[in-house]
Design an enzyme around this catalytic site. Structure first.
Site, PDB file in Angstrom:
ATOM      1  N   ARG A  34      17.141  36.248  37.305  1.00  0.00           N
ATOM      2  CA  ARG A  34      15.694  36.475  37.333  1.00  0.00           C
ATOM      3  C   ARG A  34      14.891  35.346  36.695  1.00  0.00           C
ATOM      4  O   ARG A  34      13.726  35.161  37.007  1.00  0.00           O
ATOM      5  CB  ARG A  34      15.354  37.792  36.637  1.00  0.00           C
ATOM      6  CG  ARG A  34      15.814  39.001  37.450  1.00  0.00           C
ATOM      7  CD  ARG A  34      15.141  40.258  36.968  1.00  0.00           C
ATOM      8  NE  ARG A  34      15.636  41.426  37.668  1.00  0.00           N
ATOM      9  CZ  ARG A  34      15.356  42.669  37.302  1.00  0.00           C
ATOM     10  NH1 ARG A  34      14.585  42.895  36.260  1.00  0.00           N
ATOM     11  NH2 ARG A  34      15.834  43.685  37.992  1.00  0.00           N
ATOM     12  N   ASP A 140       1.713  49.705  30.188  1.00  0.00           N
ATOM     13  CA  ASP A 140       3.008  49.045  30.435  1.00  0.00           C
ATOM     14  C   ASP A 140       2.987  47.691  29.718  1.00  0.00           C
ATOM     15  O   ASP A 140       1.911  47.203  29.368  1.00  0.00           O
ATOM     16  CB  ASP A 140       3.213  48.840  31.947  1.00  0.00           C
ATOM     17  CG  ASP A 140       4.687  48.730  32.311  1.00  0.00           C
ATOM     18  OD1 ASP A 140       5.259  49.705  32.817  1.00  0.00           O
ATOM     19  OD2 ASP A 140       5.291  47.650  32.054  1.00  0.00           O
TER      20      ASP A 140
HETATM   21  C1  LIG Z   1      11.458  52.114  35.815  1.00  0.00           C
HETATM   22  S1  LIG Z   1       9.793  51.940  35.288  1.00  0.00           S
HETATM   23  C2  LIG Z   1       9.293  53.642  35.122  1.00  0.00           C
HETATM   24  C3  LIG Z   1       8.031  53.974  35.896  1.00  0.00           C
HETATM   25  C4  LIG Z   1       7.655  55.448  35.883  1.00  0.00           C
HETATM   26  N1  LIG Z   1       7.445  55.928  34.546  1.00  0.00           N
HETATM   27  C5  LIG Z   1       8.698  56.278  36.593  1.00  0.00           C
HETATM   28  O1  LIG Z   1       9.389  57.082  35.978  1.00  0.00           O
HETATM   29  O2  LIG Z   1       8.827  56.125  37.808  1.00  0.00           O
HETATM   30  C6  LIG Z   1       9.989  51.451  33.576  1.00  0.00           C
HETATM   31  C7  LIG Z   1       8.754  50.727  33.013  1.00  0.00           C
HETATM   32  O3  LIG Z   1       8.827  50.682  31.585  1.00  0.00           O
HETATM   33  C8  LIG Z   1       8.213  49.466  31.158  1.00  0.00           C
HETATM   34  N2  LIG Z   1       8.640  49.158  29.783  1.00  0.00           N
HETATM   35  C9  LIG Z   1       9.892  48.814  29.360  1.00  0.00           C
HETATM   36  N3  LIG Z   1       9.880  48.558  28.047  1.00  0.00           N
HETATM   37  C10 LIG Z   1       8.617  48.751  27.612  1.00  0.00           C
HETATM   38  C11 LIG Z   1       7.971  48.634  26.345  1.00  0.00           C
HETATM   39  N4  LIG Z   1       8.635  48.238  25.265  1.00  0.00           N
HETATM   40  N5  LIG Z   1       6.642  48.918  26.271  1.00  0.00           N
HETATM   41  C12 LIG Z   1       5.963  49.288  27.385  1.00  0.00           C
HETATM   42  N6  LIG Z   1       6.504  49.419  28.605  1.00  0.00           N
HETATM   43  C13 LIG Z   1       7.819  49.138  28.729  1.00  0.00           C
HETATM   44  C14 LIG Z   1       8.685  48.460  32.187  1.00  0.00           C
HETATM   45  O4  LIG Z   1       7.842  47.316  32.237  1.00  0.00           O
HETATM   46  C15 LIG Z   1       8.654  49.288  33.488  1.00  0.00           C
HETATM   47  O5  LIG Z   1       7.468  49.084  34.233  1.00  0.00           O
END
Ligand SMILES: C[S@@+](CC[C@H](N)C(=O)[O-])C[C@H]1O[C@@H](n2cnc3c(N)ncnc32)[C@H](O)[C@@H]1O
Length: 266
Positions: A34, A140
């Site tokens: 990536r 996010d």
């Molecule tokens: C797989 S997505 C989940 C989206 C949605 N909540 C769902 O269940 O479909 C995970 C998200 O968590 C965010 N994320 C990961 N670590 C994070 C952090 N420390 N603070 C804020 N967001 C975070 C990532 O950028 C990503 O967009």
């Protein structure tokens, strides 16, 4: 392809775990794949050189996190939560509430489908002119997904789980397989950048927090601390919804277990 040395890999894993909670210790190839194009674009020949850039330049750090986060999501994902919202959460929360205001947070919202689904569910449940304010805060760390969420353009694949009729009611087909979300839904969600590892900047507690499929990348201790912060940010009787593959260790936080992936503050 530029490869990470063992030392560089460990340095990056520690940096991301320390600052964002995400554990990438088993994702060496993913990191290399990536970030390869970022290094190539910048004509950088080693990860050591790249790290000094991200440590001194917040924009570069954003770009790296935009590449390294996993953002897969879609409308009406894990539909049991939205059923539970209609059957239990909304009837309970709206009982005897003089201010007619719900405070809802989608934490780790990715491209917005979770928050927008919750708005559609509430539009159906409240009906028009209810007088209720149920706007959602959605946050996010990835600025790229937040920009996409604000734009509100989605593929047909992301809409595939929506109930019949919702596509026509809430979207406008732009071209083949591309849909634009209606302004009526978009204006109900406020998107902000927030790292869940930081202190939460909220003055008022929430009625409902979604944090689904975010903590799967965190270690247990990080999860426990975050779940405690969610507990402290909820009103008594408020709900926390997590992903179906995730759990809350109840000996560490006093959440009441309702059913798998649904918890309530007592
Ligand atoms: C797989 S997505 C989940 C989206 C949605 N909540 C769902 O269940 O479909 C995970 C998200 O968590 C965010 N994320 C990961 N670590 C994070 C952090 N420390 N603070 C804020 N967001 C975070 C990532 O950028 C990503 O967009």
């Amino acid at each position: 392809m530029i490869h990470l040395t063992d030392r560089e890999f460990q340095e990056l894993v520690d940096f991301i775990r320390g600052n964002f909670g995400i554990n990438l210790s088993k994702k060496r190839l993913l990191i290399e794949a990536r970030l390869f194009s970022v290094l190539a674009e910048k004509n950088i020949s080693s990860f050591t050189e790249y790290f000094s850039l991200i440590r001194s330049n917040p924009e570069e750090l954003h770009t790296m996190m935009n590449r390294l986060t996993t953002n897969h999501t879609y409308f009406m994902r894990e539909p049991r939560h939205f059923e539970f919202m209609k059957e239990v959460i909304l009837p309970k929360l709206t009982e005897n509430r003089a201010d007619k205001c719900l405070r809802i947070w989608s934490a780790g919202c990715s491209t917005g489908e979770e928050a927008y689904t919750a708005i559609m569910v509430m539009k159906e449940w409240f009906g028009p002119c209810s007088g209720w304010d149920y706007r959602i805060l959605a946050t996010d760390i990835s600025t790229k997904v937040l920009d996409a969420a604000r734009t509100g353009v989605y593929s047909a694949d992301s809409l595939r789980n929506l109930p019949p009729g919702w596509e026509k009611r809430y979207f406008r087909k732009q071209e083949d397989q591309v849909y634009l979300l209606s302004e009526e839904v978009k204006k109900e969600v406020i998107f902000r950048s927030l790292n869940l590892m930081d202190a939460f900047p909220f003055r008022q507690p929430f009625d409902l927090i979604f944090c689904r499929n975010v903590m799967i990348y965190f270690e247990q201790e990080t999860k426990n601390k975050l779940i405690q912060k969610f507990y402290d940010s909820l009103k008594p009787g408020g709900y926390l919804l997590i992903g179906h593959s995730e759990t809350v260790q109840r000996d560490t936080v006093p959440f009441r277990y309702i059913e798998p992936s649904i918890y309530q503050k007592g």
